[in-house]
Design a protein around this motif. Structure first.
Motif, PDB file in Angstrom:
ATOM      1  N   MET A 141      53.717  15.285  45.496  1.00 50.79           N
ATOM      2  CA  MET A 141      52.756  16.246  44.935  1.00 50.79           C
ATOM      3  C   MET A 141      52.429  15.915  43.476  1.00 50.79           C
ATOM      4  N   THR A 142      53.410  15.362  42.761  1.00 55.08           N
ATOM      5  CA  THR A 142      53.152  14.965  41.375  1.00 55.08           C
ATOM      6  C   THR A 142      52.102  13.868  41.310  1.00 55.08           C
ATOM      7  N   VAL A 143      52.187  12.921  42.251  1.00 48.55           N
ATOM      8  CA  VAL A 143      51.182  11.848  42.311  1.00 48.55           C
ATOM      9  C   VAL A 143      49.804  12.434  42.614  1.00 48.55           C
ATOM     10  N   VAL A 144      49.754  13.386  43.540  1.00 48.95           N
ATOM     11  CA  VAL A 144      48.479  14.026  43.884  1.00 48.95           C
ATOM     12  C   VAL A 144      47.877  14.713  42.661  1.00 48.95           C
ATOM     13  N   LEU A 145      48.718  15.427  41.915  1.00 42.85           N
ATOM     14  CA  LEU A 145      48.230  16.112  40.717  1.00 42.85           C
ATOM     15  C   LEU A 145      47.714  15.123  39.677  1.00 42.85           C
ATOM     16  N   ASN A 146      48.483  14.073  39.412  1.00 47.25           N
ATOM     17  CA  ASN A 146      48.076  13.102  38.398  1.00 47.25           C
ATOM     18  C   ASN A 146      46.853  12.305  38.810  1.00 47.25           C
ATOM     19  N   ASN A 147      46.560  12.308  40.112  1.00 41.54           N
ATOM     20  CA  ASN A 147      45.357  11.622  40.584  1.00 41.54           C
ATOM     21  C   ASN A 147      44.089  12.326  40.102  1.00 41.54           C
ATOM     22  N   GLN A 148      44.252  13.570  39.599  1.00 42.26           N
ATOM     23  CA  GLN A 148      43.103  14.339  39.132  1.00 42.26           C
ATOM     24  C   GLN A 148      42.824  14.143  37.637  1.00 42.26           C
ATOM     25  N   LYS A 149      43.582  13.275  36.971  1.00 42.88           N
ATOM     26  CA  LYS A 149      43.393  13.056  35.525  1.00 42.88           C
ATOM     27  C   LYS A 149      41.947  12.751  35.153  1.00 42.88           C
ATOM     28  N   PRO A 150      41.265  11.808  35.834  1.00 43.38           N
ATOM     29  CA  PRO A 150      39.875  11.512  35.436  1.00 43.38           C
ATOM     30  C   PRO A 150      38.969  12.733  35.519  1.00 43.38           C
ATOM     31  N   VAL A 151      39.229  13.602  36.511  1.00 41.60           N
ATOM     32  CA  VAL A 151      38.412  14.812  36.665  1.00 41.60           C
ATOM     33  C   VAL A 151      38.619  15.748  35.487  1.00 41.60           C
ATOM     34  N   LEU A 152      39.884  15.961  35.098  1.00 41.84           N
ATOM     35  CA  LEU A 152      40.197  16.897  34.023  1.00 41.84           C
ATOM     36  C   LEU A 152      39.815  16.344  32.650  1.00 41.84           C
ATOM     37  N   LEU A 153      39.919  15.042  32.475  1.00 49.27           N
ATOM     38  CA  LEU A 153      39.539  14.437  31.191  1.00 49.27           C
ATOM     39  C   LEU A 153      38.036  14.494  30.950  1.00 49.27           C
ATOM     40  N   SER A 154      37.283  14.750  32.004  1.00 46.71           N
ATOM     41  CA  SER A 154      35.813  14.748  31.873  1.00 46.71           C
ATOM     42  C   SER A 154      35.270  16.074  31.364  1.00 46.71           C
ATOM     43  N   VAL A 155      36.138  17.092  31.226  1.00 47.03           N
ATOM     44  CA  VAL A 155      35.667  18.402  30.781  1.00 47.03           C
ATOM     45  C   VAL A 155      36.310  18.761  29.449  1.00 47.03           C
ATOM     46  N   LEU A 156      35.735  19.755  28.776  1.00 44.76           N
ATOM     47  CA  LEU A 156      36.302  20.241  27.525  1.00 44.76           C
ATOM     48  C   LEU A 156      37.634  20.928  27.793  1.00 44.76           C
ATOM     49  N   VAL A 157      38.498  20.946  26.763  1.00 47.11           N
ATOM     50  CA  VAL A 157      39.819  21.542  26.923  1.00 47.11           C
ATOM     51  C   VAL A 157      39.731  22.991  27.398  1.00 47.11           C
ATOM     52  N   ARG A 158      38.777  23.733  26.850  1.00 46.40           N
ATOM     53  CA  ARG A 158      38.669  25.143  27.228  1.00 46.40           C
ATOM     54  C   ARG A 158      38.245  25.334  28.687  1.00 46.40           C
ATOM     55  N   SER A 159      37.739  24.257  29.325  1.00 43.22           N
ATOM     56  CA  SER A 159      37.280  24.358  30.711  1.00 43.22           C
ATOM     57  C   SER A 159      38.290  23.796  31.699  1.00 43.22           C
ATOM     58  N   VAL A 160      39.436  23.320  31.207  1.00 40.84           N
ATOM     59  CA  VAL A 160      40.414  22.661  32.075  1.00 40.84           C
ATOM     60  C   VAL A 160      40.922  23.598  33.162  1.00 40.84           C
ATOM     61  N   ASP A 161      41.270  24.846  32.792  1.00 41.15           N
ATOM     62  CA  ASP A 161      41.834  25.782  33.766  1.00 41.15           C
ATOM     63  C   ASP A 161      40.873  26.016  34.925  1.00 41.15           C
ATOM     64  N   THR A 162      39.609  26.262  34.592  1.00 41.34           N
ATOM     65  CA  THR A 162      38.608  26.510  35.633  1.00 41.34           C
ATOM     66  C   THR A 162      38.416  25.288  36.511  1.00 41.34           C
ATOM     67  N   LYS A 163      38.320  24.115  35.877  1.00 41.99           N
ATOM     68  CA  LYS A 163      38.121  22.882  36.631  1.00 41.99           C
ATOM     69  C   LYS A 163      39.304  22.614  37.553  1.00 41.99           C
ATOM     70  N   PHE A 164      40.520  22.850  37.047  1.00 41.22           N
ATOM     71  CA  PHE A 164      41.725  22.626  37.853  1.00 41.22           C
ATOM     72  C   PHE A 164      41.689  23.494  39.110  1.00 41.22           C
ATOM     73  N   ARG A 165      41.393  24.761  38.950  1.00 45.84           N
ATOM     74  CA  ARG A 165      41.427  25.678  40.091  1.00 45.84           C
ATOM     75  C   ARG A 165      40.396  25.322  41.152  1.00 45.84           C
ATOM     76  N   LYS A 166      39.271  24.728  40.725  1.00 46.13           N
ATOM     77  CA  LYS A 166      38.194  24.426  41.669  1.00 46.13           C
ATOM     78  C   LYS A 166      38.276  23.023  42.255  1.00 46.13           C
ATOM     79  N   THR A 167      39.150  22.185  41.715  1.00 46.45           N
ATOM     80  CA  THR A 167      39.234  20.792  42.158  1.00 46.45           C
ATOM     81  C   THR A 167      39.796  20.694  43.574  1.00 46.45           C
ATOM     82  N   LYS A 168      39.200  19.823  44.388  1.00 47.03           N
ATOM     83  CA  LYS A 168      39.633  19.612  45.770  1.00 47.03           C
ATOM     84  C   LYS A 168      40.466  18.333  45.856  1.00 47.03           C
ATOM     85  N   VAL A 169      41.567  18.416  46.627  1.00 56.72           N
ATOM     86  CA  VAL A 169      42.452  17.265  46.817  1.00 56.72           C
ATOM     87  C   VAL A 169      42.704  17.081  48.309  1.00 56.72           C
ATOM     88  N   GLN A 170      43.181  15.897  48.687  1.00 58.08           N
ATOM     89  CA  GLN A 170      43.540  15.626  50.076  1.00 58.08           C
ATOM     90  C   GLN A 170      45.055  15.489  50.198  1.00 58.08           C
TER      91      GLN A 170
END
Length: 858
Positions: free
Chosen positions: A785-814
């Motif tokens: 699960m840690t690998v799955v979470l870290n796979n989302q780094k490019p997605v989270l780095l693409s948004v402003l810090v204040r938007s990270v929480d919202t982006k995280f909650r909406k991100t889809k993973v496999q």
């Protein structure tokens, strides 16, 4: 379905509070406050400045008096909604301003306490009141129609820099009753802010004054034509001095006092000159000094252009208004050295210095000024002088140190008052040749309690004979402490000032910061002359970026004992202080260009202790950074030494190199095509299904604090936003219960967006999120699960810090699935097999390495 509109109960709250006050007999107090024009004018100022955006004026105001006949304005703000009592920032302070120093009118309008504190600051800014009670009350009606309310009672004063302190929890206003008010005030008097809390408030105000000064400078530059650089400086000095006032003797100049009249002798400039004259006369400055200040300021204040009336207003009144509005709050709440330094740093950028003079007027940062003062061993009985005083920042630092020492050692209030006055009047002397900078020094010392008596507008090399400048002009100033940041364009990079000052002293200590080429060949003759009457105790190499944005010259601090010739056998302490613990930037829009990232305060104290007591005090500095050596009194160019380098490599160096080599070899093995291929085939054969992260995990803020709160111990990790060492800065013992993050969660550092699973309880620094699983995850599946979470780094780095929480909650993973459910069995099996494979590969390599080593030894 339309959202139900919630009815405000503000009228009910008002009726409740007014009923209380009527029953307490406070009606006449309300009337008394409403008749106080000073209070009303201040509230009107804040209301008009907001353009009506700052909410209505306080709903109620009182003016209460304690047993000592001191008045306390009380401002009460009503709101009528649930959860609208107070909005606090991350530091637990009333959040009324953003990082750009702009009022957050949304908070001021919506929250009861925020509105009350906002207008309490109006009284600090525009009235003589320095202690205000700010009360917010709000509430709502429950399903049975019962009024439920909450109350916040805050103290807003000079002592807390206007930010406000919660006093206590209350359920009604009975603490305002006459019989209860004195004990309430006693509770306020016992409120204590810790040094760390005060430091946070200072930092907050420093950021605000930065923004205010830049705004003021740009405003005057762009909109006020015909004002030269010196005029702008003189206008700021004149405006601040005229608004200081002296209680019971000289009323502060108010904006309404300037009538913009064309009448001779009664123009705005004439009014301001008279006010400044009255102020200086009451300060009992020497007559020559007062006349010099008045003459200098009068040349700007009485010119025709600045007093010319256009559209009913003179340029002088317009500029005065801007200065009072933008800066008034800062000197009304009591400026400290830090605030004053901010003020003068910006002022220097107004002065028209040529490029070759820029290094000559660079201000010494306040923390470096304090270092010089401590190295010169300044105490309450010192006589301190500075031969190129600039804005007097070094003398202010010395004065503060002397007053602190006096307060610590003198227990009689009467004796302390006498000694404090003596320090300010007779134990400080500074010389500054540039008249515009000299006025900054005068203003600085007046703001800091008036040690301006012997700040002289003279050339210290040509026109100074060592005597007092005013009063006892036939008496020598008995200097025994010398501090200096000289103009580097002077002879010997400025060492000419050092040589003259030390030659005029018979004892004491000196600490100077200077371009380091002065110690390596540019000032040989001055250095050799200095060593004939003074001993070089220490040479301290300072950080290359110490004056970032102001000057690019590398500097050293040299410390001397005066009155004793240097001998070749005298030990000199050479300190490489390029790592002083601070990180500096030069970003104009940065909220802070100076950050303590490595125990800076402790490092500065360690340097002071090392210079005075030697190597036994070395803790944070390495052996390479502290070296005791010797200089040759006949050379004068060997003052910048470093610790000798050991030319033969140590065994540790060999071990580190071999360790790095083995790590690289093992890493190569773990990346072989064979391993990657077999495991990749297993990943491809399993069924995968899409999930939303917000359904699987919670993401929450952490209660952060700085590393200076850490205590000895290894029970907890202290996690920061970086990725080094899996985000762990260091271990710590127990600090408090409420800030602990439990083991079995992930940390997310918002710098590089790395997720790390936490196997033990942890505390957090700033900008760290806590990730908690909403579902049960087997321990062996955690790495997957840690690998799955870290796979989302490019997605989270693409948004402003204040938007990270919202982006995280909406991100889809496999995730691997079986029968429509998450296949944790596959995850566990996959991780287990991968671990076995890696262990076997490493074991095979180590066996091969061991066999080869034994064959070589045979």
């Amino acid at each position: 379905m339309a959202k139900e509109k919630i009815q405000s109960v503000e009228p009910d709250i008002a009726d409740l509070a007014n009923g209380w006050m009527k029953s307490y007999g406070l009606d006449y107090k309300l009337e008394q406050a409403s008749l106080n024009t000073e209070i009303d004018k201040a509230l009107d100022e804040y209301y008009s400045k907001s353009g009506g955006s700052g909410g209505n004026r306080p709903d109620a105001k009182l003016l209460l008096q304690d047993k000592n006949m001191n008045y306390y304005p009380v401002l009460i703000e009503y709101k009528g909604y649930k959860d609208k009592l107070v909005k606090l920032d991350d530091n637990g302070q009333v959040e009324n301003r953003n990082t750009k120093n702009e009022p957050i009118y949304k908070n001021i309008n919506s929250y009861a306490v925020n509105g009350a504190v906002h207008y309490a600051n109006a009284l600090l800014h525009y009235t003589s009141y320095t202690d205000i009670i700010a009360i917010g009350i709000t509430g709502y009606k429950d399903e049975n129609g019962k009024l439920l309310y909450s109350m916040g009672v805050y103290y807003v004063s000079r002592s807390n820099y206007g930010v406000g302190q919660k006093i206590d929890d209350y359920t009604d206003l009975s603490f305002l009753k006459t019989e209860n008010f004195d004990s309430f005030i006693e509770k306020i008097r016992n409120l204590q802010l810790s040094p760390k809390e005060l430091e946070k408030l200072r930092e907050k105000r420093e950021k605000e004054i930065d923004a205010s000064l830049v705004k003021l400078n740009n405003d005057i530059y762009q909109n006020e034509k015909g004002l030269g650089e010196n005029d702008r400086v003189y206008l700021v000095a004149a405006s601040i001095i005229s608004t200081l006032g002296i209680p019971g003797k000289v009323a502060p100049l108010e904006k309404s006092d300037l009538k913009s009249s064309s009448e001779a002798e009664n123009k705005d400039g004439d009014i301001m000159v008279r006010k400044i004259t009255a102020f200086l006369n009451e300060k009992n400055l020497p007559k020559e000094k007062s006349e010099l200040i008045i003459r200098t300021l009068q040349n700007t204040l009485t010119t025709d252009n600045i007093n010319k009336v256009e559209n009913g207003e003179s340029q002088l009144k317009r500029v005065f208004t801007k200065i009072v509005d933008d800066l008034g709050i800062y000197y009304k709440i009591g400026l400290t050295t830090d605030f004053t330094g901010k003020l003068f740093n910006e002022m220097y950028s107004w002065l028209g210095f040529t490029q070759d003079k820029l290094n000559d007027v660079v201000l010494t940062p306040s923390y470096v000024a304090n270092l010089l003062v401590k190295l010169a061993r300044v105490n309450k009985d010192s006589y301190v002088w500075d031969f190129a005083t600039g804005s007097a920042g070094l003398l202010v630092a010395a004065m503060n140190e002397m007053l602190i020492d006096a307060k610590a050692k003198i227990k009689s209030p009467d004796e302390l008052a006498i000694k404090s006055a003596e320090i300010k009047a007779n134990q400080l002397l500074g010389l500054e040749i540039l008249s515009s900078v000299y006025m900054l020094a005068i203003l600085n010392m007046i703001l800091m309690g008036d040690g301006s008596s012997n700040i002289l507008n003279k050339d210290s090399l040509r026109d100074f004979n060592g005597n007092y400048g005013f009063g006892n002009t036939d008496k020598k100033f008995p200097a025994d402490a010398f501090i200096l940041n000289p103009p580097y364009s002077a002879a010997g990079n400025g060492m000419i000032f050092v040589e003259k000052a030390l030659s005029m002293m018979s004892k004491g200590y000196a600490a100077i910061i200077i371009q380091n080429s002065a110690g390596s060949g540019k000032a040989v003759s001055y250095n050799k002359s200095i060593l004939k009457h003074s001993t070089l105790l220490a040479s301290i190499k300072m950080p290359a970026d110490l004056f970032v944005g102001k000057s690019n010259v590398p500097t050293n601090i040299y410390v001397f004992r005066v009155g004793e010739a240097h001998q070749n056998d005298d030990i000199v302490k050479f300190i490489d202080f390029t790592n002083d613990g601070y990180t500096r930037t030069n970003r104009r829009k940065s909220s802070s260009n100076l950050r303590d990232t490595n125990n800076a305060k402790e490092r500065y104290q360690e340097v002071v202790d090392l210079v005075r007591f030697g190597s036994q005090k070395r803790k944070l500095l390495s052996e390479r950074e502290y070296y005791e050596g010797h200089i040759d009194i006949e050379k004068g160019d060997d003052w910048n030494q470093t610790a000798p380098v050991e030319t033969r490599p140590s065994i540790d160096a060999f071990r580190n190199t071999v360790s790095d080599y083995l790590t690289a070899e093992i890493s190569t093995i773990l990346k072989t095509e064979k391993n990657e291929k077999s495991m990749d085939e297993r990943l491809s054969s399993v069924e995968w299904k899409e999930f939303v992260l917000g359904d699987l995990f919670d993401i929450d803020n952490t209660s952060s604090f700085n590393s200076d709160s850490l205590v000895p111990g290894t029970q907890y990790d202290y996690v920061t936003r970086t990725s080094t060492n899996q985000g762990v800065l260091q271990e710590t013992g127990f600090i408090n219960e409420e800030n602990i993050n439990k083991a079995g969660t992930w940390s997310l550092g918002l710098l590089q967006m790395d997720f790390f699973y936490r196997k033990k309880d942890w505390y957090a620094g700033q900008f760290v999120r806590k990730i908690t699983a909403k579902i049960e995850i087997p321990e062996k599946a955690i790495p997957f699960m840690t690998v799955v979470l870290n796979n989302q780094k490019p997605v989270l780095l693409s948004v402003l810090v204040r938007s990270v929480d919202t982006k995280f909650r909406k991100t889809k993973v496999q995730l691997p699935c079986k029968d429509g459910k998450i296949d944790f069995e596959f995850m566990e099996s996959f991780i287990s097999d991968l671990e076995k494979e890696r262990v076997k590969d490493v074991s095979d390599y180590l066996k091969k390495y061991k066999d080869a080593s034994e064959e070589t030894s045979n």
